[in-house]
Design an enzyme around this catalytic site. Structure first.
Site, PDB file in Angstrom:
ATOM      1  N   GLN A 205       0.867  -1.151  -0.393  1.00 57.24           N
ATOM      2  CA  GLN A 205      -0.164  -0.069  -0.299  1.00 57.24           C
ATOM      3  C   GLN A 205       0.848   0.866  -0.113  1.00 57.24           C
ATOM      4  O   GLN A 205       0.325   1.970  -0.213  1.00 57.24           O
ATOM      5  CB  GLN A 205      -0.856   0.410   1.232  1.00 57.24           C
ATOM      6  N   ARG A 318      -5.143   8.408  16.548  1.00 57.16           N
ATOM      7  CA  ARG A 318      -6.715   8.197  16.525  1.00 57.16           C
ATOM      8  C   ARG A 318      -8.048   7.633  16.775  1.00 57.16           C
ATOM      9  O   ARG A 318      -9.067   8.311  16.762  1.00 57.16           O
ATOM     10  CB  ARG A 318      -6.751   7.535  14.450  1.00 57.16           C
ATOM     11  N   ARG A 350      -8.074  -1.079   8.248  1.00 57.35           N
ATOM     12  CA  ARG A 350      -8.508  -0.832   8.469  1.00 57.35           C
ATOM     13  C   ARG A 350      -9.866   0.675   9.471  1.00 57.35           C
ATOM     14  O   ARG A 350     -10.572  -0.273  10.223  1.00 57.35           O
ATOM     15  CB  ARG A 350     -10.052  -1.377   7.852  1.00 57.35           C
ATOM     16  N   ALA A 518      -5.770   6.238   5.284  1.00 59.75           N
ATOM     17  CA  ALA A 518      -6.176   7.216   6.203  1.00 59.75           C
ATOM     18  C   ALA A 518      -7.920   6.723   5.022  1.00 59.75           C
ATOM     19  O   ALA A 518      -7.805   8.422   5.597  1.00 59.75           O
ATOM     20  CB  ALA A 518      -5.873   7.951   6.061  1.00 59.75           C
ATOM     21  N   GLU A 727     -12.490   3.580   5.114  1.00 58.15           N
ATOM     22  CA  GLU A 727     -12.337   2.934   6.566  1.00 58.15           C
ATOM     23  C   GLU A 727     -13.680   3.462   7.179  1.00 58.15           C
ATOM     24  O   GLU A 727     -14.475   2.559   8.215  1.00 58.15           O
ATOM     25  CB  GLU A 727     -11.658   3.680   7.291  1.00 58.15           C
TER      26      GLU A 727
END
Length: 789
Positions: A205, A318, A350, A518, A727
């Site tokens: 990724q 987060r 995720r 993200a 997400e």
């Protein structure tokens, strides 16, 4: 870049199939591991994994492996010409002297076949000195085994907020991790060309970071390493940081042997060696006023980071930024710390910590609602953010009114209130089977917490025949990013979708890219692609304006034709325009760039505006639960989600549905188990195959499954008015867990709190309904001493 810029009939906003859908279903789509068979002299890599959760490596004898037919070389620490580290924190040795989890690779065997490599790995003789290990999160907490920074998010004064409360409760909650279980396991294929350039095909990724890590392991500059990602068979965050070491091993082998090297983990190796979603422990104290509104929340979050930091610090950041979910809490003190255990290094998944933070507050509300004498849906709605309010970290909640809009629309479309009465009637008539109905909201911030990552690049070519080639820095893992980028480019240039082709993602075309993570892939790369197309279109407008005798601003590009504003009959083809532009020596390619504006974040103070916007959603789920076994069925789910003006509605709807199902797996089915005994197997992952790790499938989907996208939801300042979708939908599944809680509670007297483990497996549901029958269960939320309740 708002939705009103989209001309009628443009590709953006059309419900199109995934650009590789036909290739996927016919088996013609190529993945990293499909490419090696085309290379002569291919070598296969296999690890020598530690049998111990924690041990010192005393000696490694590779000579028995070299005697195995087909073995070409064994890679060890001594072979590394650069930095012996596979991470960005300096705590992930590629070849460790101290193994930190069961399966930790001590060395790698290269052979002519996978079978020979496996036999060679079995022949390597390693001597270990076992050391004490910490396996469970609680063991690490008791031993004060922590790593990385400890963060605190504050607003107001929780002491004051708790003192003002009419009701104060406290409790603990532990929630499990999750295995990515992407269909394609980790895979890298490396070779070296005649100039010494290292070329890596990788299921990653984050190609740029794979490039950086490989370069520093090899002692090379980044311009000597090229990484390409054709596509991935799933990623979900598990290929954001974790591929780098595997790519470096393949590249090291290729450099040392002069032969191409393939490294592909089989399923057991992938499960054993790679990181998962972080398990969390939460200890909380919450205050509510007489109307059931939050006055304060104090929470200590502890994540299980595994043996190294990886992405644990931003995951925790987060989580802290999402512990409020959709609710305004006047006084907040949220502390976060990362435990160090002898397990795989837990990583991005995720939601990236957001689901864990949100689940804490949703579990809290589900537990205390009966004690406040309120229906859970009413308690949630009373605490929603309202326009003008800010998060605990100081960001205004833009479009907060959408929470109420989504909630109201969903309650109506799902017939929530009538069905709640039907569920109550069903439960009254059935002693051993109960149903539960729940609704929960989602508010999820979109952007990387690390501000520098909020940038992207693109390279767009227009050829002399009018065809278009798009390169961008995002990676395709089945989520439809490439499909959206094709739609953005075709719309921005005003050409048919069929005339645009997309090139594989590679670091020598678009450099210094951020991870596709993200939920920012479409926002960032879409902005960069549109910027490149806008540059080309501006140059072409000058050429067209001269031919049409109008101002460049009055030139329109639609459906492959170019014409003056209001006079399509005077137009000509895009291909003709490009022909003219080329002969006028006009540049027909452009490098695009996008940086998300208006972001600022103080990581130390945990204050600022880290997110471009919030994505909103809500879901209603109904379940039926068996009182003898705890087994349950999801009967119906209604989802309503905000994706702004969708770039690609069919893709987005699929992401909403798939996110819900993956969240359902995390919250109700998927249970990671490690051997916590003191025996020889201590630290071994027990759920290391599909036979022991239960994944959600079509059979877990509700028979009645309804998903919709919020209408009239333009998000200004984002490419064509769209919003991220990757997400946020995963957290819609929290309503399924709350529905299971409601069904469990129905076995006991009204007004009784019902603790529920996570994941809420049938076993966990059985113990929860058992607790409902015995209300004095010790895991119930506790009213603090002196509390008016």
């Amino acid at each position: 870049m708002s939705g009103h810029e989209v001309p009628p009939g443009a590709p953006v906003g059309q419900a199109l199939a995934h650009e590789s859908a036909a290739l996927h279903v016919t088996g013609q789509a190529l993945y990293t591991d499909d490419l090696g068979v085309r290379m002569a002299g291919l070598l296969h890599a296999w690890p020598v994994g530690s049998p111990h959760a924690h041990a010192r490596v005393l000696s490694v004898d590779v000579s028995p492996a070299l005697a195995v037919t087909g073995v070409a070389r064994v890679l060890t620490r001594a072979d590394v010409p650069g930095v012996n580290d596979a991470g960005v924190k300096g705590d992930e040795p590629l070849f460790p002297e101290e193994v930190m989890f069961v399966g930790h690779a001590v060395c790698w065997v290269l052979a002519d076949s996978e079978d020979a490599a496996r036999q060679g790995a079995a022949a390597v003789q390693v001597t270990y000195e076992p050391l004490p290990s910490l396996i469970s999160l609680r063991e690490a907490m008791d031993a004060s085994s922590f790593q990385g920074a400890q963060s605190t998010l504050r607003r107001g004064d929780v002491t004051v907020g708790l003192a003002q409360a009419a009701h104060v409760f406290e409790g603990e909650f532990e929630l499990g991790g999750q295995e990515h279980f992407y269909l394609e396991t980790h895979a890298s294929l490396a070779h070296v060309d005649e100039s010494g350039q290292v070329f890596i095909q990788c299921s990653t990724q984050h190609p740029s970071e794979t490039q950086d890590i490989t370069a520093h392991v090899l002692g090379l500059d980044a311009n000597e390493v090229t990484v390409q990602c054709l596509r991935m068979g799933g990623g979900f965050g598990g290929k954001e940081m974790q591929p780098h070491g595997f790519a470096a091993i393949a590249a090291l082998g290729a450099v040392l042997t002069g032969r191409p090297v393939r490294l592909r983990l089989n399923r057991t190796l992938d499960l054993t060696m790679t990181g998962k979603r972080h398990p969390f422990h939460a200890a909380w104290k919450a205050g509510f006023d007489a109307d059931g509104r939050f006055t304060a929340l104090q929470v200590q979050l502890t994540s299980d980071g595994g043996w190294s930091l990886d992405l644990s610090e931003p995951v925790m950041a987060r989580a802290l930024c999402h512990v409020d979910n959709a609710y305004f809490i006047p006084h907040v003190e949220a502390r976060g710390r990362i435990a160090r255990t002898n397990k795989t290094s837990q990583t991005a998944f995720r939601g990236f910590g957001g689901p864990q933070g949100m689940l804490v507050v949703e579990d809290l509300l589900g537990r205390v609602a009966p004690l406040l004498g309120l229906d859970p849906h009413e308690l949630r709605q009373r605490n929603f953010y309202r326009p003008g309010e800010c998060t605990p970290y100081g960001q205004p909640v833009r479009h907060a009114e959408r929470l109420g809009t989504i909630w109201t629309e969903l309650l109506a479309s799902s017939d929530f209130h009538a069905r709640r009465d039907q569920v109550a009637a069903f439960n009254a008539a059935n002693e051993h089977v109960k149903r539960g109905l729940a609704v929960t909201p989602v508010k999820f911030g979109i952007s990387f917490n690390f501000t520098a990552y909020n940038q992207a690049g693109a390279l767009v070519h227009v050829y002399k025949d009018g065809s278009v080639l798009v390169n961008h820095g995002g990676t395709e893992m089945g989520q439809g990013l490439h499909t959206k980028m094709l739609q953005v480019a075709a719309t921005a240039l005003g050409v048919p979708l069929a005339s645009v082709r997309l090139a594989p993602t590679r670091t020598d075309k678009v450099p210094n890219t951020s991870a596709t993570a993200a939920s920012s892939g479409a926002d960032l790369n879409g902005g960069a692609v549109k910027d490149a197309c806008d540059q080309i279109r501006a140059r072409l407008s000058e050429v067209a304006a001269g031919r049409l005798a109008v101002h460049p601003d009055d030139v329109r590009f639609e459906a492959g034709r170019v014409f003056p504003l209001g006079h399509p009959e005077r137009g000509f083809t895009f291909r003709e325009l490009v022909h003219d532009a080329y002969h006028r020596r006009t540049q027909l390619w452009a490098a695009g760039f996008y940086r998300t504006p208006d972001l600022h974040w103080d990581r130390e103070a945990m204050q600022g505006e880290p997110f471009k916007y919030f994505s909103y959603g809500a879901s209603v789920t109904e379940v039926e639960l068996d009182g003898f076994t705890g087994a349950y069925r999801v009967l119906r789910a209604d989802l309503l989600h905000d994706v702004g003006d969708s770039l690609s509605p069919l893709i987005d709807l699929g992401q909403v549905e798939g996110g819900y199902l993956q969240g359902l797996g995390w919250l109700t089915l998927e249970e990671l188990r490690w051997d916590e005994s003191t025996g020889a197997g201590r630290g071994r992952l027990l759920t290391q195959a599909a036979s022991t790790y239960k994944l959600p499938s079509l059979s877990e989907l509700p028979a009645d499954f309804r998903a919709a996208l919020l209408r009239q939801a333009t998000e200004t300042g984002v490419v064509y008015g769209s919003k991220a979708v990757g997400e946020p939908p995963l957290m819609l599944a929290i309503s399924a867990r709350e529905a299971i809680r409601a069904a469990c509670a129905a076995f006991g007297p009204p007004g009784t709190p019902t603790p529920l483990a996570s994941p809420a497996t049938p076993e966990a549901a059985f113990w929860a309904l058992h607790a409902a029958r015995t209300p004095s269960h010790p895991d119930a939320p506790r009213a603090t001493e002196g509390d008016p309740t």
